[in-house]
Design an enzyme around this catalytic site. Sequence first.
Site, short mmCIF file in Angstrom:
data_model
loop_
_atom_site.label_atom_id
_atom_site.label_comp_id
_atom_site.label_asym_id
_atom_site.label_seq_id
_atom_site.Cartn_x
_atom_site.Cartn_y
_atom_site.Cartn_z
N GLU A 111 0.84 -1.21 0.02
CA GLU A 111 -0.02 -0.08 0.05
C GLU A 111 0.91 1.14 -0.14
O GLU A 111 0.77 2.03 -0.70
CB GLU A 111 -0.82 -0.09 1.19
CG GLU A 111 -2.09 -0.84 1.05
CD GLU A 111 -1.92 -2.27 1.20
OE1 GLU A 111 -0.33 -2.54 1.73
OE2 GLU A 111 -2.48 -3.14 0.91
N HIS B 244 -10.60 -5.29 10.33
CA HIS B 244 -11.11 -5.00 8.99
C HIS B 244 -12.48 -4.31 9.18
O HIS B 244 -13.35 -4.40 8.12
CB HIS B 244 -11.41 -6.48 8.31
CG HIS B 244 -10.14 -7.09 7.94
ND1 HIS B 244 -9.45 -7.97 8.62
CD2 HIS B 244 -9.68 -7.65 6.56
CE1 HIS B 244 -8.40 -8.55 8.41
NE2 HIS B 244 -8.53 -8.30 6.97
#
Lengths: 368, 580
Positions: A91, A160
């Site tokens: 990322e 998450h």
Amino acid sequence: MLGVIRQKVIGAKDVMRLRPVVSSMRHYSSGTKEMTVRDALNSALDEEMAADPNVFVMGEEVGEYQGAYKITKGLLDKYGPERVVDTPITEAGFAGIGVGSAYHGLKPVIEFMTFNFSMQAIDHIINSAAKSNYMSAGQINVPIVFRGPNGPAAGVGAQHSQCYGAWYGSVPGLKVLVPYSSEDARGLLKAAIRDPDPVVFLENELLYGESFPISDEALDSSFCLPIGKAKIEREGKDITITAFSKMVGYALKAAEILEKDGISAEIINLRSIRPLDRATINASVRKTNRLVTVEEGFPQHGIGAEICASVVEDSFGYLDAPVERIAGADVPTPYAANLERMAFPQIEDIVRAAKRVCYRSVPLAATA
Amino acid sequence: MGFGKDFWWSPFLDFDSFVSGWVWGDHGSKTGPDRRPSEGKTIDRDRTEYGRSGLGPVRSGPIRQDFGKFFRFFGKQLGVIAFHSTKSILSNIKVRHNLYIFTLIFLLLKVNMSIWLIRSRRNCGNLLKTLICNSATGNGRYEYSISCNPSASLFMARRYKSMEAEKELFSSKDDGKTSFEENHVHRLEYPGGKIAFTSEMNFLPGSSEERVKCYRLLDQDGYPILSNMPEHVGKELALKIYVNMVTLQTMDTLFYEAQRQGRFSFYMSSFGEEAINIASAASLSPDDHILAQYREQGVLLWRGFTLQEFANHFMGNKIGHGKGRNMPIHYGSKKLKYFTISAPLATQLPQAVGVAYSLKNDKKDACVVTYFGEGSTSEGDFHASMNFSAVLDAPIVFICRNNGWAISTPVTDQFRGDGIVVKGQAYGIQSIRVDGNDVLAVYNAVRSAREIAIKEQRPILIEAMTYRVGHHSTSDDSTKYRTKDEINHWRTVHSPITRFRKWIERNGWWTQNEDSELHIDVHKQVKNAIDEAEREEKPALKDMFTDVYEELPSNLIEQERSLREMIHRHPKEFPTNVPL
């Protein structure tokens, strides 16, 4: 003999194939089209990429896999690997590369598989994308869009499920958008891609599959929603409920329940966390005199806190009751289904809070 | 080739099958004459989730062993043939009967060969072999297993692309290899490419015994090392480089002192790294984009940023390019294609790759050059950017200034291994180590790197070895963690400026007089620039609110308005040196 059999088989198949066609024809004749949020995002990306050759999509699994949530389905085939870039798992890497390419004039749309993973790239989003225009005195602008699912899904646990609206919403230099319906998704994504400033586009995984009616105007390729304007989803006169993303759906359902009890709720779909549409919120509170804010993120320093502060600053005299904030529980999201359900606002929570604010039930403090 | 077409028994068998199987087949291991492929052992590789593991004879073996094996195995059969032939001749049986016997023996041989093929897990390139392999090994897609999974489909071998490649490998005889032994090196087509096997367990060393050599053209005293030096730096360029190096050094000295005097907040010098700064900048074109770290003001200086502009930036006055927004050292210039410095270490690296990716689509004769210190190679962004640039084929030159220190952390605490240059290879990037204090070497290396990056559209890594003579910044006192002797040694003996000056003086391009004049002149220029910058006004109030977004948002307009109202009501509370 074989031919006859074959015909029969094909005949059956034809009938089955005919059915969806027939039903969509029925839709045309009635005038309301429906579109899932997923298709809305896909069509928005498609149209913007077609309109501007500088727009490109980058992220993990966006190309060959058609997108981790199939948002970028079909784009690789249509635009090729130069404009739909599958990346290695980094990322920090691809966010940085996106920012760099935006420095040079391309318009990247960076997809994070969820915004939880954006934390690995948060330095690039905040220190580079958000601040570059200011630090370079206007010489370098960063027309980048960071998008991906945000907030809880279903049974995915603590790492998450966090909502990042408050984190990104506090950074000057960024714009933070939170669509709810397909129309929101289309209009806001198009606006985000066209915007010369960095935009953080927070979607919701559970909304991807949901279908919403969509007008012809929204299906037009030049359709665009203004950034920074909230939408009043439902008019009311007794209480204002602000929400964004999935919570708008919950708030609407809560409003229906409250209607039966004689409480007319005005639901505001924020659409944009930064810039926050304080004008709409305050105008609504001045009309109804009561406010409940709903969000899925953690309560401290959340969106509700900011809205509450804004209303207290601007419309204190109009409030007939203290503002109530409904937020996720102040714990990392648990996994077990029953615990998860209790960790996030449910429709009943909104209804109860609305009643408390209307003094229809005992305030929380009294029960403590 | 030993067991080629001319081998006497080969016509009895499927020609293709045996020849290719034999030549490229499994003939026992190097480690012992009797060693057969491990029988009864299934390797996990046969889980063909990729669907692409080639069939594969996996070991090579010397001819000697092959002969031995062959005869050991077939000795019995040969014996049978010999016996029956002799018997028939002796007993005078009719030719027809002989033929029957011979056919029987031939079939026997064939079956035996097949069994042998199976047991040695030989790869089969044609239908017969496919049949054999598939029936024996299940789905015929892995090399080691003899666990019979008789659920094979006959034509499964045809399904996967890599198996076609495998077939080509077996059927093609022009490998370019001549020796029989080389033809026995077996490779397996893994996802990602063919890899050869070895039975020698060998851990690659963490670092090679000898460190990668450093490219250098001038020796320590400025004498050219080669007799025929590359002729890229002529008099004009050399003098320009030298003047810029002296300017950089003077600018660093005076700005550093000005900060110590309290005239502005912060400074970082580049003492000892003047050659890296100027020589690398000199080899680039104005179309190249620069993303630097923070010790490359020399690059900006070369490109055209004036001393006055530097001074304005440090003083944060209103004519500075930064509108007083940036702390010192965070300069930048869109015109000079030098991106505004970003403080977090190594952020510029993946961003540089992004710019390069964008530039690649423009197809210009330009590349991206990014600078960073050896300390920032510990950041995750370094890894991501190196990997990514190789995968994206980005036209980018990575220049690492290995100056030995990251504030107080010496390189020995920063990483293991032979510095940065060896890391390039791990990512598939061409790399070079250069003497960073040698102007000519740096110039040459960067020039060539740039050419390769643009022509071949690929990244290049340059590690420039040097020493950070100055403190890390004005907030640092490096004598706390290193000796003054060490600093002095590098400052004097290895000074890049002195070295280059000796070279240009010996070439007759420069004199002592000119040198002292230059120093005095530049000193005056810098001093004037600082004084003038200090005299200038600070930026206006409105510059505090602009450029947060492209367009001034309503809340900031609101804030500015309320601030001005406040100033109007309480003028005495407002500082006098901030223009409205």
